[in-house]
Design a protein around this motif. Structure first.
Motif, short mmCIF file in Angstrom:
data_model
loop_
_atom_site.label_atom_id
_atom_site.label_comp_id
_atom_site.label_asym_id
_atom_site.label_seq_id
_atom_site.Cartn_x
_atom_site.Cartn_y
_atom_site.Cartn_z
N THR A 172 24.10 17.95 -64.35
CA THR A 172 23.64 19.58 -64.95
C THR A 172 23.66 20.34 -64.17
O THR A 172 24.41 20.71 -63.37
N ASN A 200 18.73 19.62 -74.41
CA ASN A 200 16.81 19.40 -74.29
C ASN A 200 16.47 20.68 -73.59
O ASN A 200 17.03 21.21 -73.18
N SER A 201 14.90 20.99 -74.18
CA SER A 201 14.62 21.95 -73.87
C SER A 201 14.33 21.73 -71.96
O SER A 201 14.23 22.39 -71.22
N SER A 202 14.44 20.32 -71.01
CA SER A 202 14.36 19.98 -70.17
C SER A 202 16.30 19.67 -69.19
O SER A 202 16.52 19.72 -68.19
N SER A 222 22.67 25.34 -64.24
CA SER A 222 21.76 26.06 -64.73
C SER A 222 21.87 27.55 -66.20
O SER A 222 23.56 27.82 -65.44
N SER A 239 20.39 20.42 -68.73
CA SER A 239 21.16 20.68 -69.04
C SER A 239 22.61 20.79 -67.75
O SER A 239 22.55 20.35 -67.70
N ARG A 259 22.90 22.86 -73.16
CA ARG A 259 22.05 23.12 -73.37
C ARG A 259 21.75 21.57 -74.04
O ARG A 259 21.90 21.66 -75.23
#
Length: 140
Positions: free
Chosen positions: A22, A93-95, A24, A97, A91
């Motif tokens: 993951t 999805n919305s939650s 940011s 990356s 990214r």
């Protein structure tokens, strides 16, 4: 088919999920330049041209960091090389990356995400990561 590689910021210690590392989206380290360790394998990857085509880089970009005397030199089975890639934070999805290297690969008949990730790309990515970044692709 887009491929995701498990590359990450060398300063961060982040455990990967099966989908990848993951990240940011606002990190100052994205995009980054890095190298993957790759080995020449028969029958398809015994020359720098085929390895370069796989990763979309020139033979010279592989031969220099890999200390290979000439970009046209044949490779021996299991010869080590360093292949440059550019990674970024993508990214999903919305939650979520994940750290990502966007490479194009045309999946061949009879292949699946697992075979591509473990054979052609020598476990540099997981089949789960390939599925995550290719949600609508169904290999045949």
């Amino acid at each position: 088919l887009f491929l995701f590689f498990l590359c990450c910021d060398s300063q961060a210690v982040i455990e990967p999920t099966t989908s990848g590392y993951t990240c940011s989206l606002n990190q100052t380290t994205s995009p980054c330049q890095t190298y993957v360790y790759y080995r020449a394998v028969a029958p398809d990857f015994l020359d720098l041209a085929s390895v370069g085509d796989l990763f979309s880089v020139s033979r010279l970009m592989i031969s220099n960091p890999s200390n290979i005397s000439s970009p046209s030199s044949p490779l021996v089975p299991f010869q080590s090389m360093f292949v440059p890639i550019q990674c970024s934070c993508n990214r999903i999805n919305s939650s979520m990356s994940i750290s990502y290297a966007g490479l194009n690969y045309t999946i061949k008949a009879g292949n699946n995400f697992y075979l591509v990730s473990t054979t052609q790309f020598q476990n540099l990515t997981s089949y789960q990561s390939v599925e995550v970044v290719n949600p609508t692709l169904v290999p045949t």
